[in-house]
Every structure is written in structure tokens, then in C-alpha cells.
Write a protein that holds these residues in place. Structure first.
Motif, PDB file in Angstrom:
ATOM      1  N   ASP A 142       1.688  -3.891   3.430  1.00 56.23           N
ATOM      2  CA  ASP A 142       1.530  -3.611   4.865  1.00 56.23           C
ATOM      3  C   ASP A 142       0.081  -3.812   5.311  1.00 56.23           C
ATOM      4  O   ASP A 142      -0.424  -3.062   6.163  1.00 56.23           O
ATOM      5  N   TYR A 183       7.875   3.570  -1.881  1.00 59.31           N
ATOM      6  CA  TYR A 183       7.350   2.241  -2.200  1.00 59.31           C
ATOM      7  C   TYR A 183       6.124   2.318  -3.092  1.00 59.31           C
ATOM      8  O   TYR A 183       5.782   1.355  -3.776  1.00 59.31           O
ATOM      9  N   THR A 215      11.565  -2.532   1.440  1.00 64.76           N
ATOM     10  CA  THR A 215      11.754  -2.715   2.881  1.00 64.76           C
ATOM     11  C   THR A 215      11.824  -1.340   3.566  1.00 64.76           C
ATOM     12  O   THR A 215      12.466  -0.431   3.033  1.00 64.76           O
ATOM     13  N   PRO A 216      11.130  -1.155   4.690  1.00 61.29           N
ATOM     14  CA  PRO A 216      10.503  -2.139   5.588  1.00 61.29           C
ATOM     15  C   PRO A 216       9.059  -2.499   5.224  1.00 61.29           C
ATOM     16  O   PRO A 216       8.394  -3.199   5.994  1.00 61.29           O
ATOM     17  N   HIS A 217       8.563  -2.028   4.096  1.00 53.16           N
ATOM     18  CA  HIS A 217       7.203  -2.356   3.690  1.00 53.16           C
ATOM     19  C   HIS A 217       7.148  -3.790   3.166  1.00 53.16           C
ATOM     20  O   HIS A 217       8.136  -4.321   2.661  1.00 53.16           O
ATOM     21  N   THR A 218       5.975  -4.413   3.283  1.00 57.09           N
ATOM     22  CA  THR A 218       5.801  -5.808   2.891  1.00 57.09           C
ATOM     23  C   THR A 218       4.748  -5.924   1.804  1.00 57.09           C
ATOM     24  O   THR A 218       3.578  -5.580   2.013  1.00 57.09           O
ATOM     25  N   ASP A 233      12.638  -2.973  -4.173  1.00 57.92           N
ATOM     26  CA  ASP A 233      13.196  -3.063  -2.820  1.00 57.92           C
ATOM     27  C   ASP A 233      12.476  -2.059  -1.915  1.00 57.92           C
ATOM     28  O   ASP A 233      12.902  -0.904  -1.781  1.00 57.92           O
TER      29      ASP A 233
END
Length: 287
Positions: free
Chosen positions: A70, A103, A6-9, A4
Motif C-alpha cells: 500500500d 496482511y 486483498t484489498p492491500h497491494t 491473499d
């Protein structure tokens, strides 16, 4: 949980384009990973430009594209040199269990899963010839016999067995830690995931269960596993018959007795915390 971010993709689509100087390097040696330490001893990974002076331009000769986060691309490299100073060190991959929240833990352990797969697929398991990397998808193949291999993912279950206001928790046999977990196990050839749940519970603690309810899934790259979490209800006698080859102990715990703290890392921990906070929120289904 570790995935999890988020906000990273995270984008795992296979797009094998050449790296640039800002691209990131993941370098593994055995079960160790190269860490570049930022200010405050914050773990990160080196970029190509960081290691160019120590590798005489050879970094761009051999690499494997992994994924992006990102928009930043990550590559797997082998046999590289790095500065022998306080800013770099080889650390055990278990570091990705401890550096949360970040992340980059997910980046590192996912990269390690792919590194381990590539390392174990250098030669064809059918004819023994060297495998070749596909330029179209994340796959290696044998030119000689046409064997194709894709990344290994092992399906497994995590089972929260509920008995009224209690949940069954266990500790693993031959483990150096006494941390509590839920019943877990890998799916076998020819069985459904629901049958895996029933079999693992019966094998490890000798109990029958019913009302199998899916909770959530998690990629667990430490063991090449796709975990699927389920809550189930006890069906009948609550007497535990322990498989001592798998477990050292197992018992029933009320919500107030659960000796586990939240860590935001694993599906197991999230399921235990869910029960600790909410109890058995599902009503028993009609048979």
C-alpha cells in the motif's frame, strides 16, 4: 491463504530508495522477529521514527530495501536497539502462522525469507570473497569472480490423491503434531513438475496416479518454497505402502471423515477443504 492480502497491494519490485521516518523496520535475530504491539495486543512492526531515539541516528546508515505494501516501504535492518518494555518483544517467526487474518503475517514471513537469503549469501560460494548488493535488482554479486546470486525459491508439489469419494491424507514422521496433510515434496534436478507428482506419490505411499490436474500455487516463505497444488486420480490398486522415513501414517478419508478444520493459511488446507466441500468435481479423462 497467507498471500491473499486483498484489498492491500504488495509490490515486490526492487526499488532501493532511502527510508523515511514512516518506513517500517523488519528486524530478525535467528528465527525471532521484533514485534511492536498495538492496542489489544495486535502485532505490528516498528517504524523508523519509533526506534530513532534508541539508535542515535544510526538507523539510516545501513539498511536493505525489501518491498512495499500500500505504498508503505519495508526495510531490513541488523544490530539495532529497541525499548525493553511491554510494547516490544522478540517472537518466533511461527507467530505469522497464528496472527491471521492480517496482511502483516505475509509481510513478516516474506521479509524473513529475504533475511535468511541475505544472511546465507554474505560470501561468494565460488571464491569466498564478500558479496556486494546490486543497486539495480534484488541480487548480490562477487566483484572478484563475477558470481551472481538471486533469492532462493524451491519448487515443490502438494498432491491431493482422489479415489472415488475418498482422498488420501497423511501425517509426517517425527512431527510433534498429528495434523493431517496431503502428499508433498520438492522437485528434483532434471524432472518436470508432473514427474515430481508421480515420483513423490510412489515414494511416499507406493501408489500410481493419473489425470494430473493443476489446482493453484502458493509462495510459502516458511521454507523458501513455491508450492504447486495438483489433484490426481488413483490409477489401480489402492493399497498404501508407507515410507516410514517420511510419514507416520496415511489413509483414505471420505468427505465426512476428514478431520481438518479450515484455517485460511496454506494451500494444503485449502485443497483439503475444497475436496471436503465439493468432492471429486473433475470427470476422469480418457487415457
Amino acid at each position: 491463504m497467507i498471500q491473499d492480502i486483498t484489498p492491500h497491494t504488495y509490490v515486490n519490485a526492487y526499488r532501493p530508495q532511502p527510508p523515511c521516518e514512516d518506513s517500517y523496520i523488519l528486524y530478525f535475530r535467528g528465527k525471532q522477529v521484533l514485534i511492536r504491539w498495538q492496542k489489544g495486543r495486535r502485532a505490528s512492526f516498528p517504524r523508523f521514527r519509533d526506534l530513532e531515539p534508541y539508535n542515535e541516528g544510526q538507523l539510516y546508515d545501513t539498511y536493505i530495501y525489501l518491498f512495499s505494501v500500500d505504498g508503505q516501504r519495508y526495510y531490513l535492518l541488523d544490530n539495532i536497539d529497541y525499548p525493553m518494555d511491554e510494547n516490544y518483544s522478540m517472537e518466533h517467526v511461527e507467530i505469522f502462522r497464528k496472527e491471521r487474518p492480517d496482511y502483516l503475517d505475509f509481510v513478516g514471513i516474506t521479509g524473513y525469507q529475504l533475511h535468511s537469503w541475505y544472511r546465507s549469501r554474505r560470501f561468494c560460494g565460488v571464491c569466498g570473497k564478500p558479496m556486494v548488493h546490486s543497486d539495480k535488482e534484488r541480487m548480490v554479486y562477487c566483484v572478484s569472480c563475477k558470481q551472481m546470486e538471486y533469492p532462493k525459491i524451491c519448487p515443490a508439489v502438494i498432491v491431493g490423491i482422489v479415489n472415488g469419494d475418498k482422498i488420501l491424507m497423511s501425517t509426517y514422521a517425527n512431527s510433534s503434531k498429528t495434523s493431517y496433510a496431503l502428499i508433498a515434496g520438492f522437485a528434483e534436478i532434471g524432472e518436470t513438475i508432473e514427474d515430481t507428482v508421480r515420483r513423490e506419490v510412489m515414494e511416499e505411499v507406493g501408489l500410481k496416479v493419473k489425470n494430473i490436474r493443476f489446482y493453484k500455487s502458493q509462495p510459502w516463505s516458511f521454507t523458501d518454497t513455491l508450492l504447486m497444488g495438483f489433484f490426481v486420480d488413483l490409477d489401480g490398486d489402492e493399497t498404501i505402502i508407507l515410507d516410514h522415513n517420511e510419514l507416520s501414517a496415511a489413509g483414505w478419508f471420505t468427505r465426512d471423515e476428514i478431520p481438518v478444520e479450515e484455517n485460511n493459511l496454506s494451500l494444503t488446507n485449502e485443497m483439503i477443504m475444497y475436496f471436503k466441500k465439493n468432492g471429486n468435481v473433475w470427470k476422469e479423462e480418457t487415457k
